[in-house]
Design a protein around this motif. Sequence first.
Motif, PDB file in Angstrom:
ATOM      1  N   THR A 149      38.992  70.113  52.468  1.00 43.31           N
ATOM      2  CA  THR A 149      40.373  69.667  52.603  1.00 43.31           C
ATOM      3  C   THR A 149      40.751  68.805  51.408  1.00 43.31           C
ATOM      4  OG1 THR A 149      41.970  68.525  54.014  1.00 43.31           O
ATOM      5  CG2 THR A 149      39.757  67.594  53.901  1.00 43.31           C
ATOM      6  N   ALA A 150      42.028  68.764  51.102  1.00 40.23           N
ATOM      7  CA  ALA A 150      42.557  67.915  50.038  1.00 40.23           C
ATOM      8  C   ALA A 150      44.031  67.692  50.329  1.00 40.23           C
ATOM      9  CB  ALA A 150      42.362  68.552  48.670  1.00 40.23           C
ATOM     10  N   ASP A 151      44.589  66.637  49.756  1.00 42.69           N
ATOM     11  CA  ASP A 151      45.998  66.312  49.928  1.00 42.69           C
ATOM     12  C   ASP A 151      46.678  66.353  48.567  1.00 42.69           C
ATOM     13  OD1 ASP A 151      45.607  65.980  52.592  1.00 42.69           O
ATOM     14  OD2 ASP A 151      45.485  63.799  52.532  1.00 42.69           O
ATOM     15  N   ILE A 152      47.698  67.193  48.448  1.00 38.49           N
ATOM     16  CA  ILE A 152      48.454  67.320  47.201  1.00 38.49           C
ATOM     17  C   ILE A 152      49.914  66.985  47.486  1.00 38.49           C
ATOM     18  CG2 ILE A 152      49.184  68.859  45.351  1.00 38.49           C
ATOM     19  CD1 ILE A 152      46.694  70.494  45.785  1.00 38.49           C
ATOM     20  N   VAL A 153      50.444  66.033  46.743  1.00 44.06           N
ATOM     21  CA  VAL A 153      51.846  65.642  46.867  1.00 44.06           C
ATOM     22  C   VAL A 153      52.562  66.015  45.572  1.00 44.06           C
ATOM     23  CG1 VAL A 153      53.459  63.728  47.156  1.00 44.06           C
ATOM     24  CG2 VAL A 153      51.328  63.762  48.455  1.00 44.06           C
ATOM     25  N   PHE A 154      53.683  66.706  45.710  1.00 49.27           N
ATOM     26  CA  PHE A 154      54.516  67.070  44.564  1.00 49.27           C
ATOM     27  C   PHE A 154      55.707  66.117  44.512  1.00 49.27           C
ATOM     28  CE2 PHE A 154      52.344  70.914  45.917  1.00 49.27           C
ATOM     29  CZ  PHE A 154      51.832  71.393  44.725  1.00 49.27           C
ATOM     30  N   ALA A 155      55.877  65.468  43.368  1.00 51.08           N
ATOM     31  CA  ALA A 155      57.002  64.548  43.162  1.00 51.08           C
ATOM     32  C   ALA A 155      58.005  65.224  42.235  1.00 51.08           C
ATOM     33  CB  ALA A 155      56.515  63.231  42.577  1.00 51.08           C
ATOM     34  N   LEU A 156      59.171  65.549  42.754  1.00 53.46           N
ATOM     35  CA  LEU A 156      60.197  66.275  42.005  1.00 53.46           C
ATOM     36  C   LEU A 156      61.234  65.294  41.459  1.00 53.46           C
ATOM     37  CD1 LEU A 156      61.526  68.915  41.102  1.00 53.46           C
ATOM     38  CD2 LEU A 156      62.623  69.037  43.352  1.00 53.46           C
ATOM     39  N   ASP A 157      61.393  65.313  40.162  1.00 52.71           N
ATOM     40  CA  ASP A 157      62.381  64.460  39.497  1.00 52.71           C
ATOM     41  C   ASP A 157      63.780  65.030  39.752  1.00 52.71           C
ATOM     42  OD1 ASP A 157      63.901  62.872  37.887  1.00 52.71           O
ATOM     43  OD2 ASP A 157      62.776  63.252  36.036  1.00 52.71           O
ATOM     44  N   ILE A 158      64.652  64.246  40.424  1.00 56.44           N
ATOM     45  CA  ILE A 158      66.013  64.709  40.725  1.00 56.44           C
ATOM     46  C   ILE A 158      67.051  63.849  40.002  1.00 56.44           C
ATOM     47  CG2 ILE A 158      65.400  65.705  42.955  1.00 56.44           C
ATOM     48  CD1 ILE A 158      66.520  63.167  44.270  1.00 56.44           C
ATOM     49  N   SER A 173      40.590  62.704  48.933  1.00 54.90           N
ATOM     50  CA  SER A 173      41.017  63.400  47.720  1.00 54.90           C
ATOM     51  C   SER A 173      42.536  63.399  47.680  1.00 54.90           C
ATOM     52  CB  SER A 173      40.477  64.837  47.706  1.00 54.90           C
ATOM     53  OG  SER A 173      39.071  64.838  47.799  1.00 54.90           O
ATOM     54  N   LYS A 174      43.120  62.581  46.795  1.00 54.13           N
ATOM     55  CA  LYS A 174      44.569  62.459  46.690  1.00 54.13           C
ATOM     56  C   LYS A 174      45.007  62.920  45.302  1.00 54.13           C
ATOM     57  CE  LYS A 174      44.436  58.064  47.748  1.00 54.13           C
ATOM     58  NZ  LYS A 174      44.849  56.683  48.093  1.00 54.13           N
ATOM     59  N   TYR A 175      45.950  63.857  45.268  1.00 53.14           N
ATOM     60  CA  TYR A 175      46.441  64.402  44.008  1.00 53.14           C
ATOM     61  C   TYR A 175      47.965  64.324  44.004  1.00 53.14           C
ATOM     62  CZ  TYR A 175      41.707  66.283  43.903  1.00 53.14           C
ATOM     63  OH  TYR A 175      40.344  66.412  43.923  1.00 53.14           O
ATOM     64  N   LEU A 176      48.512  63.819  42.902  1.00 51.47           N
ATOM     65  CA  LEU A 176      49.962  63.664  42.761  1.00 51.47           C
ATOM     66  C   LEU A 176      50.420  64.414  41.518  1.00 51.47           C
ATOM     67  CD1 LEU A 176      52.643  62.401  43.624  1.00 51.47           C
ATOM     68  CD2 LEU A 176      52.034  60.371  42.278  1.00 51.47           C
ATOM     69  N   PHE A 177      51.248  65.449  41.729  1.00 50.50           N
ATOM     70  CA  PHE A 177      51.843  66.213  40.637  1.00 50.50           C
ATOM     71  C   PHE A 177      53.283  65.733  40.455  1.00 50.50           C
ATOM     72  CE2 PHE A 177      48.368  68.938  41.813  1.00 50.50           C
ATOM     73  CZ  PHE A 177      47.981  69.540  40.624  1.00 50.50           C
ATOM     74  N   VAL A 178      53.580  65.179  39.297  1.00 55.45           N
ATOM     75  CA  VAL A 178      54.930  64.702  38.986  1.00 55.45           C
ATOM     76  C   VAL A 178      55.593  65.722  38.070  1.00 55.45           C
ATOM     77  CG1 VAL A 178      56.315  62.838  38.032  1.00 55.45           C
ATOM     78  CG2 VAL A 178      54.156  62.316  39.201  1.00 55.45           C
ATOM     79  N   ILE A 179      56.659  66.358  38.553  1.00 53.10           N
ATOM     80  CA  ILE A 179      57.369  67.368  37.767  1.00 53.10           C
ATOM     81  C   ILE A 179      58.606  66.708  37.168  1.00 53.10           C
ATOM     82  CG2 ILE A 179      58.595  69.562  37.821  1.00 53.10           C
ATOM     83  CD1 ILE A 179      55.992  68.778  40.455  1.00 53.10           C
ATOM     84  N   THR A 180      58.582  66.502  35.873  1.00 54.73           N
ATOM     85  CA  THR A 180      59.668  65.824  35.167  1.00 54.73           C
ATOM     86  C   THR A 180      59.724  66.331  33.733  1.00 54.73           C
ATOM     87  OG1 THR A 180      60.532  63.666  34.484  1.00 54.73           O
ATOM     88  CG2 THR A 180      58.145  63.918  34.536  1.00 54.73           C
ATOM     89  N   ASN A 181      60.901  66.178  33.096  1.00 51.71           N
ATOM     90  CA  ASN A 181      61.030  66.550  31.682  1.00 51.71           C
ATOM     91  C   ASN A 181      60.965  65.336  30.764  1.00 51.71           C
ATOM     92  OD1 ASN A 181      63.441  65.364  32.299  1.00 51.71           O
ATOM     93  ND2 ASN A 181      64.722  67.151  31.846  1.00 51.71           N
ATOM     94  N   THR A 182      60.642  64.185  31.342  1.00 49.91           N
ATOM     95  CA  THR A 182      60.513  62.965  30.545  1.00 49.91           C
ATOM     96  C   THR A 182      59.170  62.954  29.827  1.00 49.91           C
ATOM     97  OG1 THR A 182      61.886  61.751  32.119  1.00 49.91           O
ATOM     98  CG2 THR A 182      60.522  60.452  30.615  1.00 49.91           C
ATOM     99  N   GLN A 183      59.186  62.676  28.547  1.00 50.65           N
ATOM    100  CA  GLN A 183      57.966  62.604  27.750  1.00 50.65           C
ATOM    101  C   GLN A 183      57.886  61.226  27.107  1.00 50.65           C
ATOM    102  OE1 GLN A 183      57.852  65.867  24.996  1.00 50.65           O
ATOM    103  NE2 GLN A 183      57.846  67.429  26.598  1.00 50.65           N
ATOM    104  N   GLU A 184      57.050  60.386  27.665  1.00 49.62           N
ATOM    105  CA  GLU A 184      56.888  59.024  27.169  1.00 49.62           C
ATOM    106  C   GLU A 184      55.471  58.560  27.455  1.00 49.62           C
ATOM    107  OE1 GLU A 184      58.506  56.352  30.814  1.00 49.62           O
ATOM    108  OE2 GLU A 184      60.074  57.361  29.643  1.00 49.62           O
TER     109      GLU A 184
END
Length: 456
Positions: free
Chosen positions: A85-94, A176-187
């Motif tokens: 098992t694993a936990d994946i959270v997707f963070a969508l930049d709005i 097991s915690k995984y966070l995918f951040v979907i954004t177009n910011t590059q910094e």
Amino acid sequence: MEFLYPNVLYFMLPPLFVLFGLWLTQEAREAKLFEYEMLERLRVYPDALSLKVRNILFFLSAVFMIVALSGPMVLKQKVIFNHTTADIVFALDISSDMADDFYKAKKIISQIIQTSDKNTRVGIIAFDDDVYLLSPLSFDHQGVLYLLQHLKSDVIFRAKKNFMKLIDSVTYNAKSKYLFVITNTQEDFSKEIALAKKKNIHLFFITPQTNIKEIQKTASSFDTSKIQQLQKYTPLFYYPLGLALLLFLIATSSLSSRWQKTFLILFLFSFPLSNAKAGIFDFIQYHKAKQAYENGQYQIAEQIYLQYAKQKDEPTLYYDLANTFYKEKKYKKAIFFYKKAYFTKEKYNAMKYANLAKSYVKLGGVENLYEAKKAYEKSLSFVKDREVKEDLEVVKRLLFQYNTKRGKKLQMIQSSSQNNQVKKEKKKDEVLQKKTAKELLQMIRNNSASHLYKIN
């Protein structure tokens, strides 16, 4: 023996001993006015219980009651299994910066969820200057995808975005915690990465232009294996509870001491002593049998299992006994006890039929080969296992080869007009059956899945 609630013993027994000490120092009012000999003459029932004896009985009754409340039990069975098992959270930049790439970001999340393992929990949150929960963590991937597909672009209205607040909001507990951040910011995300490490979160930043195959490859490499152990216990609370009630009744009754002693002896002998002894000590013998099996002492394990089987009708016992017969190359007896072991859980039934198929294979012969095929298919109907499927393919392939060769031989027999030739071809057909069985045994032995499945 273990206790389900040991704190009951720790917190209730010490006050009870203090109370018992006060009871022992207690004297009847009459004892202050008359001597002991005079009180014995004035007693209506000379053989009745004295105050001191009654207090002792009350004390013992309370002790057994506390022991019953603490939940005494003995270990009956351990089951160890591997869980993924694993936990994946997707963070969508709005935020307003994502207006042009909003649907690309949704497509990336959708593709990752569709290719993720079914034992993985997925969730979606949206963020700009604040954080919003779109879908909580769930094994229902289709439900999460439905919510994602119906997310419209009109939610975009703020220009600011706060990554630190986003990471700080991910507070769920998981190994097991995984966070995918979907954004177009590059910094520079060094502060965010440091905060994620502090919270034991694996952080990934993804742009809408990222290659989806690279993301899927990264997600598939997650280590999600976890070994869990379940333990089954036999409760024993009814023994101290029954004894506590009996002592309490004796202490409060008006029977003479002679009748009370007789009643106590009859009550104790009314307990199923043999079964009680079996319930407490059988697990020791069962453990010895398992140790003998692990050490290769199969005859000792067989004797203990057979003796235990005369008293208990348990599927796990029959299963272990069948495994022992298999190791002793007594395959017919192994088949008998595999069939006798009835399980309610699909996982155990799958293991049973897989081992049953191996026993048929070891017996050899084409008929047993067909029985092995049925058993393998039955095992796969409960649980899809790669190793069992490989064994089944070996059996099917050899059956196909046998039927093909046998069909050619039968055609030759039918077309031949000489009796001697017919006899020779029949003998060759019998040799072919034996050869097919030997080939099967050799291939199964060489197969990595030829081990027995065990319930620990």
